[in-house]
Design a protein around this motif. Sequence first.
Motif, PDB file in Angstrom:
ATOM      1  N   LYS A 107      27.656-128.835  14.118  1.00 43.41           N
ATOM      2  CA  LYS A 107      26.835-129.970  13.239  1.00 43.41           C
ATOM      3  C   LYS A 107      25.444-129.632  13.103  1.00 43.41           C
ATOM      4  O   LYS A 107      25.065-129.891  12.137  1.00 43.41           O
ATOM      5  CB  LYS A 107      27.126-131.113  14.178  1.00 43.41           C
ATOM      6  CG  LYS A 107      26.053-132.103  13.832  1.00 43.41           C
ATOM      7  CD  LYS A 107      26.689-132.835  12.654  1.00 43.41           C
ATOM      8  CE  LYS A 107      27.803-133.609  12.456  1.00 43.41           C
ATOM      9  NZ  LYS A 107      28.199-134.183  11.294  1.00 43.41           N
ATOM     10  N   LEU A 108      24.873-128.805  13.849  1.00 44.59           N
ATOM     11  CA  LEU A 108      23.420-128.379  13.705  1.00 44.59           C
ATOM     12  C   LEU A 108      23.598-127.426  12.508  1.00 44.59           C
ATOM     13  O   LEU A 108      22.816-127.610  11.614  1.00 44.59           O
ATOM     14  CB  LEU A 108      22.963-127.654  14.870  1.00 44.59           C
ATOM     15  CG  LEU A 108      22.818-128.544  16.068  1.00 44.59           C
ATOM     16  CD1 LEU A 108      21.777-127.674  17.162  1.00 44.59           C
ATOM     17  CD2 LEU A 108      21.935-129.712  15.663  1.00 44.59           C
ATOM     18  N   ILE A 109      24.730-126.490  12.394  1.00 44.66           N
ATOM     19  CA  ILE A 109      24.737-125.629  11.240  1.00 44.66           C
ATOM     20  C   ILE A 109      24.798-126.523  10.009  1.00 44.66           C
ATOM     21  O   ILE A 109      24.269-126.039   8.853  1.00 44.66           O
ATOM     22  CB  ILE A 109      25.889-124.752  11.304  1.00 44.66           C
ATOM     23  CG1 ILE A 109      25.684-123.735  12.307  1.00 44.66           C
ATOM     24  CG2 ILE A 109      26.433-123.996   9.900  1.00 44.66           C
ATOM     25  CD1 ILE A 109      24.985-122.571  11.847  1.00 44.66           C
ATOM     26  N   GLU A 110      25.477-127.609   9.928  1.00 44.81           N
ATOM     27  CA  GLU A 110      25.573-128.386   8.812  1.00 44.81           C
ATOM     28  C   GLU A 110      24.319-129.152   8.731  1.00 44.81           C
ATOM     29  O   GLU A 110      23.795-129.119   7.530  1.00 44.81           O
ATOM     30  CB  GLU A 110      26.656-129.531   8.942  1.00 44.81           C
ATOM     31  CG  GLU A 110      26.787-130.614   8.039  1.00 44.81           C
ATOM     32  CD  GLU A 110      27.766-131.583   8.404  1.00 44.81           C
ATOM     33  OE1 GLU A 110      27.428-132.703   7.834  1.00 44.81           O
ATOM     34  OE2 GLU A 110      28.423-131.459   9.156  1.00 44.81           O
ATOM     35  N   LEU A 111      23.407-129.792   9.564  1.00 43.82           N
ATOM     36  CA  LEU A 111      22.343-130.628   9.438  1.00 43.82           C
ATOM     37  C   LEU A 111      21.263-129.603   8.841  1.00 43.82           C
ATOM     38  O   LEU A 111      20.262-130.095   8.169  1.00 43.82           O
ATOM     39  CB  LEU A 111      22.143-131.394  10.757  1.00 43.82           C
ATOM     40  CG  LEU A 111      22.778-132.361  11.208  1.00 43.82           C
ATOM     41  CD1 LEU A 111      22.299-132.823  12.741  1.00 43.82           C
ATOM     42  CD2 LEU A 111      22.808-133.360  10.224  1.00 43.82           C
ATOM     43  N   CYS A 121      18.936-121.122  18.358  1.00 38.09           N
ATOM     44  CA  CYS A 121      18.631-120.439  17.173  1.00 38.09           C
ATOM     45  C   CYS A 121      18.416-121.156  16.090  1.00 38.09           C
ATOM     46  O   CYS A 121      17.449-121.124  15.259  1.00 38.09           O
ATOM     47  CB  CYS A 121      19.460-119.244  17.163  1.00 38.09           C
ATOM     48  SG  CYS A 121      19.405-118.269  15.664  1.00 38.09           S
ATOM     49  N   VAL A 122      19.608-122.169  16.013  1.00 33.27           N
ATOM     50  CA  VAL A 122      19.292-123.153  14.571  1.00 33.27           C
ATOM     51  C   VAL A 122      18.283-123.766  14.931  1.00 33.27           C
ATOM     52  O   VAL A 122      17.330-124.141  13.966  1.00 33.27           O
ATOM     53  CB  VAL A 122      20.767-124.017  14.610  1.00 33.27           C
ATOM     54  CG1 VAL A 122      20.461-125.045  13.510  1.00 33.27           C
ATOM     55  CG2 VAL A 122      21.692-123.121  14.561  1.00 33.27           C
ATOM     56  N   LEU A 123      17.840-124.432  16.185  1.00 31.26           N
ATOM     57  CA  LEU A 123      16.725-125.171  16.406  1.00 31.26           C
ATOM     58  C   LEU A 123      15.456-124.539  16.121  1.00 31.26           C
ATOM     59  O   LEU A 123      14.435-125.215  15.536  1.00 31.26           O
ATOM     60  CB  LEU A 123      16.625-125.959  17.715  1.00 31.26           C
ATOM     61  CG  LEU A 123      17.859-126.824  18.115  1.00 31.26           C
ATOM     62  CD1 LEU A 123      17.962-127.228  19.512  1.00 31.26           C
ATOM     63  CD2 LEU A 123      17.755-128.021  17.196  1.00 31.26           C
ATOM     64  N   ALA A 124      15.433-123.417  16.468  1.00 32.81           N
ATOM     65  CA  ALA A 124      14.147-122.686  16.428  1.00 32.81           C
ATOM     66  C   ALA A 124      13.809-122.371  14.730  1.00 32.81           C
ATOM     67  O   ALA A 124      12.509-122.383  14.297  1.00 32.81           O
ATOM     68  CB  ALA A 124      14.307-121.066  16.839  1.00 32.81           C
ATOM     69  N   PHE A 125      14.960-122.153  14.004  1.00 33.48           N
ATOM     70  CA  PHE A 125      14.528-121.982  12.553  1.00 33.48           C
ATOM     71  C   PHE A 125      14.690-123.123  11.763  1.00 33.48           C
ATOM     72  O   PHE A 125      14.314-122.906  10.426  1.00 33.48           O
ATOM     73  CB  PHE A 125      15.596-120.868  11.996  1.00 33.48           C
ATOM     74  CG  PHE A 125      15.411-119.426  12.536  1.00 33.48           C
ATOM     75  CD1 PHE A 125      14.556-118.700  11.980  1.00 33.48           C
ATOM     76  CD2 PHE A 125      16.036-118.924  13.676  1.00 33.48           C
ATOM     77  CE1 PHE A 125      14.205-117.259  12.247  1.00 33.48           C
ATOM     78  CE2 PHE A 125      15.691-117.583  14.072  1.00 33.48           C
ATOM     79  CZ  PHE A 125      14.806-116.736  13.245  1.00 33.48           C
ATOM     80  N   ALA A 126      15.034-124.333  12.081  1.00 31.90           N
ATOM     81  CA  ALA A 126      15.376-125.273  11.395  1.00 31.90           C
ATOM     82  C   ALA A 126      15.028-126.644  11.842  1.00 31.90           C
ATOM     83  O   ALA A 126      15.797-127.501  11.813  1.00 31.90           O
ATOM     84  CB  ALA A 126      16.672-125.474  10.688  1.00 31.90           C
ATOM     85  N   TRP A 127      13.999-126.839  12.650  1.00 38.10           N
ATOM     86  CA  TRP A 127      13.743-127.787  13.821  1.00 38.10           C
ATOM     87  C   TRP A 127      13.483-129.039  12.897  1.00 38.10           C
ATOM     88  O   TRP A 127      14.009-130.279  13.253  1.00 38.10           O
ATOM     89  CB  TRP A 127      12.556-127.369  14.591  1.00 38.10           C
ATOM     90  CG  TRP A 127      12.017-128.584  15.133  1.00 38.10           C
ATOM     91  CD1 TRP A 127      10.978-129.429  15.041  1.00 38.10           C
ATOM     92  CD2 TRP A 127      12.392-129.118  16.523  1.00 38.10           C
ATOM     93  NE1 TRP A 127      10.629-130.429  15.798  1.00 38.10           N
ATOM     94  CE2 TRP A 127      11.743-130.138  16.889  1.00 38.10           C
ATOM     95  CE3 TRP A 127      13.431-128.683  17.272  1.00 38.10           C
ATOM     96  CZ2 TRP A 127      11.764-130.785  18.000  1.00 38.10           C
ATOM     97  CZ3 TRP A 127      13.716-129.442  18.551  1.00 38.10           C
ATOM     98  CH2 TRP A 127      12.744-130.498  18.779  1.00 38.10           C
ATOM     99  N   ARG A 128      12.637-128.855  11.904  1.00 38.54           N
ATOM    100  CA  ARG A 128      12.097-130.037  11.011  1.00 38.54           C
ATOM    101  C   ARG A 128      13.614-130.843  10.424  1.00 38.54           C
ATOM    102  O   ARG A 128      13.851-131.957  10.640  1.00 38.54           O
ATOM    103  CB  ARG A 128      11.363-129.750   9.762  1.00 38.54           C
ATOM    104  CG  ARG A 128      10.789-131.088   9.374  1.00 38.54           C
ATOM    105  CD  ARG A 128       9.641-130.445   8.162  1.00 38.54           C
ATOM    106  NE  ARG A 128       8.488-129.938   8.803  1.00 38.54           N
ATOM    107  CZ  ARG A 128       7.462-130.693   9.412  1.00 38.54           C
ATOM    108  NH1 ARG A 128       7.544-131.830   9.771  1.00 38.54           N
ATOM    109  NH2 ARG A 128       6.682-129.693   9.974  1.00 38.54           N
ATOM    110  N   PRO A 129      14.457-130.145   9.474  1.00 40.57           N
ATOM    111  CA  PRO A 129      15.577-130.998   8.973  1.00 40.57           C
ATOM    112  C   PRO A 129      16.476-131.502  10.100  1.00 40.57           C
ATOM    113  O   PRO A 129      17.209-132.448  10.108  1.00 40.57           O
ATOM    114  CB  PRO A 129      16.051-129.773   7.895  1.00 40.57           C
ATOM    115  CG  PRO A 129      15.940-128.732   8.507  1.00 40.57           C
ATOM    116  CD  PRO A 129      14.273-129.008   9.137  1.00 40.57           C
TER     117      PRO A 129
END
Length: 465
Positions: free
Chosen positions: A74-78, A296-304
Amino acid sequence: MAFLIVLVALAFLMAAAYRGYSVILFAPIAALGAVLLTDPALVAPMFTGLFMDRMVGFLKLYFPVFMLGAVFGKLIELSGFSKAIVAATIGLVGRSRAILSIVLVCALLTYGGVSLFVVVFAVYPFAAELFRASDIPKRLIPGTIALGAFTFTMDSLPGTPQIQNIIPTSFFGTTAWAAPWLGTIGSVFILLAGLAYLESRRRKAAAAGEGYGTDLANEPAPFEHGKLANPLVALLPLVLVGVANKLFTDWIPRAYGETAAFEPSVVGKAEPVVQQVSKVAAIWAVEGALLLGILCVLAFAWRPVVQRFAEGSKAAVGGALLASMNTASEYGFGAVIAALPGFKLVADALHAIPNPLVNEAVTVTALAGITGSASGGMGIALAAMADTFIANAQAAGIPMEVLHRVAAMASGGMDTLPHNGAVITLLAVTGLTHRQSYRDIFAITVIKTLAVFVVIAVFALAGVV
């Protein structure tokens, strides 16, 4: 009569699943109905002492993997990473090779740890756009997604974090990287044969003048090509999951040893808790790898991600609960069926197969087909017959790694019969019916099943592991 009771119970569950009824509800009904016809006095003890025991045991081991995989997907998608990966793959392969592009995207996401169900939702809009632009019949989309997500990256490629490759580790004391050469050979066979089949279907449709189609259901809105993440950044979490899985697989047994024990800090005297590390090391490795991928996803795409994380995480956890409960319910159903007199006739017939690997492959794929679940069928087969498989393999000098790979690959063979949950979900998402598209899914299923016996033949002739 005992054998007929087992068949009726299996047919009832298959029919219920085919018609869209919940397996969570109907698996215990089917199982206890069979017990009622065999010995009514055992209905309550079987339900509590066997069905629920095995169901809860499955969830205890594997629910964290389902949940973390769903959240990661889901995070990869969001984050928009899935769109970036799809766009980059299409740009690399070419829009004219629509089938190959979608297969590669599905394979990349699945092998990177994204749940199969998430892959279906994430890839379908891009598949529809590509097939429409290339004038390829929409009815070929389910078979294309099935090849990329439900076959070689699900259980054949060594190291895949999907649950079908994790379950055998607790029975055989192996890791997710078991039999790497055999897994790779099987994967290449599945990919090449599957692409050849789908390409032949595309050419036949083109020769007949059949295009994408009209008056179709569940057509996605055209993809808006906005600003996408750098594809290398988008790929980083997937690569991290794979690398971390391998590192944790090697490190955990060395760090903990054979067992890990502790005494609970409770009032009164409590028995020490002892964990056999060899049975759960691979599961811990996958869980740790998925956690790192999420970070890792949170680190690189926290805002979206943070803007939609609350609703997205609810959907992911809900999907994980449903998928794990479906599988666990089928696992409990299989445990009850395996305890009935009629199942002994089936087991005895399967025992008559002399080759240990063929015996295991036929048993696992048959039960996966019957239950409509790769993980559920394999769990049933290994729970009931793992000791026999191990004894026969040791007598024949067959490594446990080979047993692992054959069991994993066989589980993903005939599991995709019409009542399989992933098949039903795939057709529902794409807005197609069994009548329109199941033929291609079944063809991919046959190729996947044949690959198991190709792998067995390679091991028998060359001793490759």
